[in-house]
Design an enzyme around this catalytic site. Structure first.
Site, short mmCIF file in Angstrom:
data_model
loop_
_atom_site.label_atom_id
_atom_site.label_comp_id
_atom_site.label_asym_id
_atom_site.label_seq_id
_atom_site.Cartn_x
_atom_site.Cartn_y
_atom_site.Cartn_z
N SER A 100 0.84 -1.20 0.00
CA SER A 100 0.00 0.00 0.00
C SER A 100 0.88 1.26 0.00
CB SER A 100 -0.96 -0.05 1.20
OG SER A 100 -2.03 0.85 1.03
N ASP A 234 -9.69 -6.36 -3.78
CA ASP A 234 -9.22 -5.17 -3.08
C ASP A 234 -10.20 -4.02 -3.29
OD1 ASP A 234 -7.82 -2.98 -2.04
OD2 ASP A 234 -5.89 -3.68 -2.79
N HIS A 262 -7.20 -6.23 0.29
CA HIS A 262 -6.08 -5.27 0.27
C HIS A 262 -4.85 -5.81 1.00
CE1 HIS A 262 -4.23 -1.42 -0.32
NE2 HIS A 262 -4.10 -1.20 0.98
#
Length: 323
Positions: A100, A234, A262
């Site tokens: 991320s 996600d 995610h």
């Protein structure tokens, strides 16, 4: 933060205490967590990776057990901090793995310090397109700090976190990641953590979405092996950003994992460890060449439009990036 399953060490750099986990022996893997998380996001894969590698999983400044000062929370600042931590630990080169926001830091680290980066693995990474969940965009809005101060009062926070974890237990893809969101929400009870997160997000996101991208420099990955891992379900950063990575860096290896959100390294830890090992085993570490780097910079991207490729299924396209 959730209790750590691993021994946490500390080192002070530039007057700020930084927490990290170091485990295993072998080639170095640097694991960089996402926004509002800490090293515990990697807990389910550290032991598996440490069987073959030296694993370094820091709490980035402003996160977890690291200090949360008024400081430089830009992506470049984080890349510098990671470089300094590795230097103190006596580690010269790493395969950098970023999840991320940590993926954005990983890309910046590889860009700033190519001589210290052997490979790059991006996991549901930021920096590959503008789209991002509205919850992250909300952090940039005026009043976030004050509103979150109320929402993290003890009684309110406990009810809110319990509600998120209850929704995460539902058998739906939409709520899959809410247990991790609950942990991030709980960390916001610390006003220093809220302030640090706000500075981080404002540096990379505005009300339209992500503003920091690797698109204009992706051609430099020609000189470095890159793997991109994404969860098909996600809902924080959409899986189509993996397609974007395939278009920007055609030599990259793309892995899209079904039944994963995610946090694919938490949803399918054994598969994730296997992907990392196969990628490291099958690629030669990048060797920095100043002449090659200069040539790439002079020539620029072969396709400056960066058109997006068709949807990428679970695939593995090996990219070789030797000297």
């Amino acid at each position: 933060m959730p209790p750590s399953r691993h021994h946490v060490q500390h080192v002070t750099i530039h007057g700020h205490r930084r927490a990290f986990v170091k485990a295993g022996e072998g080639p170095a893997l640097l694991l960089l967590h996402g926004l509002g998380c800490d090293h515990t996001t990697w807990s389910s894969v550290i032991d598996g990776l440490a069987r073959r590698y030296t694993v370094i999983a820091p709490d980035l400044l402003g996160h977890g057990l690291s200090d949360k000062p008024r400081a430089d929370y830009s992506v470049g600042g984080y890349a510098n901090g990671v470089r300094d931590l590795l230097t103190v630990l006596g580690i010269d080169k790493v395969t950098v793995v970023g999840h991320s926001f940590g993926g954005g830091v990983a890309m910046q680290f590889a860009y700033q310090f190519p001589e210290r980066t052997e490979r790059m693995i991006l996991v549901a990474s930021g920096g590959l397109g503008p789209e991002v969940t509205p919850g992250i965009r909300a952090i940039t809005t005026p009043g976030f700090h004050q509103v979150m101060g109320v929402l993290t009062l003890p009684g309110v926070r406990h009810v809110g976190a319990a509600g998120l974890r209850g929704l995460a237990a539902l058998p739906t893809a939409v709520t899959r990641d809410l247990a991790e969101v609950a942990d991030i929400y709980d960390s916001f009870k610390d006003p220093r953590a809220r302030a640090a997160i706000r500075h981080v997000v404002r540096a990379v996101v505005d009300w339209k979405g992500q503003i920091v991208t690797m698109a204009d420099r992706a051609y430099l990955t020609e000189a470095m092996p890159m793997c991109v891992v994404w969860g098909r379900d996600d809902h924080v950063i959409p899986v189509r950003h993996a397609n974007r990575a395939a278009a920007l860096a055609p030599g990259a290896r793309i892995e899209v994992i079904p039944h994963s959100g995610h946090f694919p390294h938490k949803d399918h830890p054994e598969r994730f460890v296997q992907i990392v090992h196969e990628f490291v085993r099958s690629t030669r570490p990048a060797t920095y060449s100043r002449a090659r780097w200069r040539r790439l910079l002079e020539n620029g991207p072969a396709d400056p439009t960066g058109d997006v490729a068709p949807v990428v299924p679970l695939t593995a396209v090996a990219g070789d990036a030797g000297a």
